[in-house]
Design a protein around this motif. Structure first.
Motif, short mmCIF file in Angstrom:
data_model
loop_
_atom_site.label_atom_id
_atom_site.label_comp_id
_atom_site.label_asym_id
_atom_site.label_seq_id
_atom_site.Cartn_x
_atom_site.Cartn_y
_atom_site.Cartn_z
N LEU A 10 -7.74 4.96 7.19
CA LEU A 10 -8.52 6.15 6.82
C LEU A 10 -8.81 6.22 5.33
O LEU A 10 -9.43 7.17 4.87
N GLY A 11 -8.36 5.23 4.58
CA GLY A 11 -8.66 5.19 3.16
C GLY A 11 -7.75 6.03 2.29
O GLY A 11 -8.05 6.27 1.12
N LEU A 12 -6.62 6.49 2.84
CA LEU A 12 -5.69 7.29 2.04
C LEU A 12 -4.90 6.43 1.06
O LEU A 12 -4.36 6.95 0.09
N HIS A 13 -4.78 5.14 1.33
CA HIS A 13 -4.20 4.21 0.37
C HIS A 13 -4.78 2.84 0.63
O HIS A 13 -5.42 2.59 1.67
N HIS A 14 -4.61 1.93 -0.32
CA HIS A 14 -5.11 0.57 -0.20
C HIS A 14 -3.98 -0.41 -0.56
O HIS A 14 -4.16 -1.31 -1.37
N LYS A 15 -2.85 -0.22 0.08
CA LYS A 15 -1.65 -0.97 -0.25
C LYS A 15 -1.32 -1.97 0.86
O LYS A 15 -1.46 -1.64 2.05
N PRO A 16 -0.85 -3.17 0.50
CA PRO A 16 -0.49 -4.15 1.52
C PRO A 16 0.67 -3.66 2.39
O PRO A 16 1.58 -2.97 1.92
N ILE A 17 0.62 -4.05 3.67
CA ILE A 17 1.65 -3.71 4.65
C ILE A 17 2.08 -5.00 5.32
O ILE A 17 1.25 -5.69 5.93
N VAL A 18 3.36 -5.35 5.22
CA VAL A 18 3.84 -6.65 5.71
C VAL A 18 5.05 -6.46 6.60
O VAL A 18 6.04 -5.83 6.20
N LEU A 19 4.97 -7.00 7.81
CA LEU A 19 6.15 -7.11 8.67
C LEU A 19 6.90 -8.37 8.26
O LEU A 19 6.34 -9.47 8.33
N LEU A 20 8.15 -8.21 7.83
CA LEU A 20 8.98 -9.36 7.46
C LEU A 20 9.95 -9.61 8.62
O LEU A 20 10.85 -8.81 8.86
N ASP A 21 9.72 -10.71 9.33
CA ASP A 21 10.45 -10.92 10.58
C ASP A 21 10.51 -12.41 10.90
O ASP A 21 9.53 -12.99 11.34
N GLY A 22 11.65 -13.00 10.67
CA GLY A 22 11.84 -14.40 11.02
C GLY A 22 12.57 -14.58 12.33
O GLY A 22 12.82 -15.71 12.76
N THR A 23 12.91 -13.49 12.99
CA THR A 23 13.72 -13.55 14.22
C THR A 23 12.89 -13.38 15.49
O THR A 23 13.40 -13.61 16.59
N GLY A 24 11.66 -12.93 15.36
CA GLY A 24 10.85 -12.63 16.53
C GLY A 24 10.96 -11.20 17.00
O GLY A 24 10.39 -10.83 18.03
N TYR A 25 11.69 -10.37 16.25
CA TYR A 25 11.86 -8.97 16.67
C TYR A 25 10.53 -8.27 16.86
O TYR A 25 10.34 -7.49 17.81
N PHE A 26 9.58 -8.50 15.96
CA PHE A 26 8.30 -7.80 16.01
C PHE A 26 7.24 -8.52 16.85
O PHE A 26 6.09 -8.06 16.91
N THR A 27 7.59 -9.62 17.50
CA THR A 27 6.59 -10.35 18.30
C THR A 27 5.91 -9.46 19.34
O THR A 27 4.68 -9.50 19.48
N PRO A 28 6.64 -8.62 20.09
CA PRO A 28 5.95 -7.74 21.05
C PRO A 28 5.00 -6.75 20.38
O PRO A 28 3.97 -6.40 20.95
N VAL A 29 5.34 -6.30 19.17
CA VAL A 29 4.45 -5.38 18.44
C VAL A 29 3.17 -6.11 18.06
O VAL A 29 2.06 -5.57 18.25
N LEU A 30 3.28 -7.32 17.54
CA LEU A 30 2.10 -8.10 17.16
C LEU A 30 1.23 -8.41 18.38
O LEU A 30 0.00 -8.35 18.31
N THR A 31 1.87 -8.71 19.50
CA THR A 31 1.13 -8.95 20.73
C THR A 31 0.38 -7.71 21.18
O THR A 31 -0.78 -7.78 21.61
N MET A 32 1.03 -6.56 21.06
CA MET A 32 0.39 -5.31 21.44
C MET A 32 -0.82 -5.01 20.55
O MET A 32 -1.86 -4.55 21.03
N LEU A 33 -0.70 -5.29 19.26
CA LEU A 33 -1.82 -5.06 18.35
C LEU A 33 -3.00 -5.97 18.71
O LEU A 33 -4.16 -5.52 18.71
N ASP A 34 -2.72 -7.23 19.03
CA ASP A 34 -3.79 -8.14 19.44
C ASP A 34 -4.43 -7.66 20.74
O ASP A 34 -5.66 -7.75 20.92
N HIS A 35 -3.61 -7.15 21.64
CA HIS A 35 -4.12 -6.62 22.91
C HIS A 35 -5.02 -5.41 22.66
O HIS A 35 -6.07 -5.26 23.31
N ALA A 36 -4.64 -4.56 21.71
CA ALA A 36 -5.45 -3.40 21.38
C ALA A 36 -6.82 -3.80 20.83
O ALA A 36 -7.83 -3.13 21.08
#
Length: 213
Positions: free
Chosen positions: A142-168
């Motif tokens: 929405l343009g309220l900020h222009h700051k980088p957002i990074v998931l730091l995950d070497g274990t695969g914990y966020f893999t389902p979240v990334l998959t859901m985002l791609d599905h969306a």
């Protein structure tokens, strides 16, 4: 409780980098079921401190949160904790922090953390961490900020979240540009490189002001 400290910590950067003085770290007050979660938090806290990048986090002494803050403090880092008064005991607030800011609500907590930070790194956590992640992504879209957002995950914990985002994206609910806002790193080096780069640009949308959120 609000102990005064400088609002920004110095950070060296090259001409190609954007200055990153403080990074907001979203993560859980639980340690999780594997030592990997606190191990990466410890490495991140140490690296941020040694590179003179301040840490803004949820103010707890325990869990993944506690590992980040302990490592940063042990290496001379600048750490700001932000915690709602209602969670002082539940999340075991880190009362020994030089700068612990006690706020009135979860919304005020997130707004304060955003205001103090130049980028966001997200480590493993539960509902609160997911909610923090998606709120700052929505603010970026929405343009309220222009700051980088990074998931730091070497274990695969966020893999389902990334998959859901791609599905969306596939289903037409998230644009490819919006999907690019959530970046992924499997190691601390990559995460620190990503937060020094500009956030992915977004198409012109209806812009909101902070008091309209």
């Amino acid at each position: 409780m609000h102990h005064n400290s400088a609002d920004r910590a110095a950070s060296p950067h090259s001409a190609a980098d954007q200055p990153v003085r403080r990074v907001c770290v979203f993560c859980g007050s639980s340690p999780g079921s594997r030592p990997d979660y606190t191990a990466v938090a410890t490495e991140l806290g140490r690296r941020l401190a040694t590179e003179r990048i301040g840490v803004v986090y949820g103010g707890a002494r325990i869990g993944v949160m506690g590992a980040v803050s302990a490592a940063a403090l042990a290496n001379g880092g600048d750490v700001v904790g932000v915690i709602p008064e209602a969670l002082l005991l539940r999340e075991v607030a880190h009362f020994d922090l030089p700068d612990l800011r006690v706020v009135g609500s979860m919304h005020e907590r997130k707004a304060t953390m955003n205001e103090l930070s130049d980028a966001f790194i997200v480590l493993a956590g539960g509902y609160g961490t997911f909610e923090e992640l998606f709120e700052v992504v929505t603010w970026a879209q929405l343009g309220l900020h222009h700051k980088p957002i990074v998931l730091l995950d070497g274990t695969g914990y966020f893999t389902p979240v990334l998959t859901m985002l791609d599905h969306a994206v596939d289903e037409g609910f998230v644009s490819p540009a919006g999907r690019a806002l959530v970046q992924h790193a499997t190691d601390v080096d990559t995460a620190l490189k990503l937060v020094r780069q500009p956030a992915p640009p977004q198409p012109e949308l209806v812009r909101l002001s902070p008091d309209e959120t």
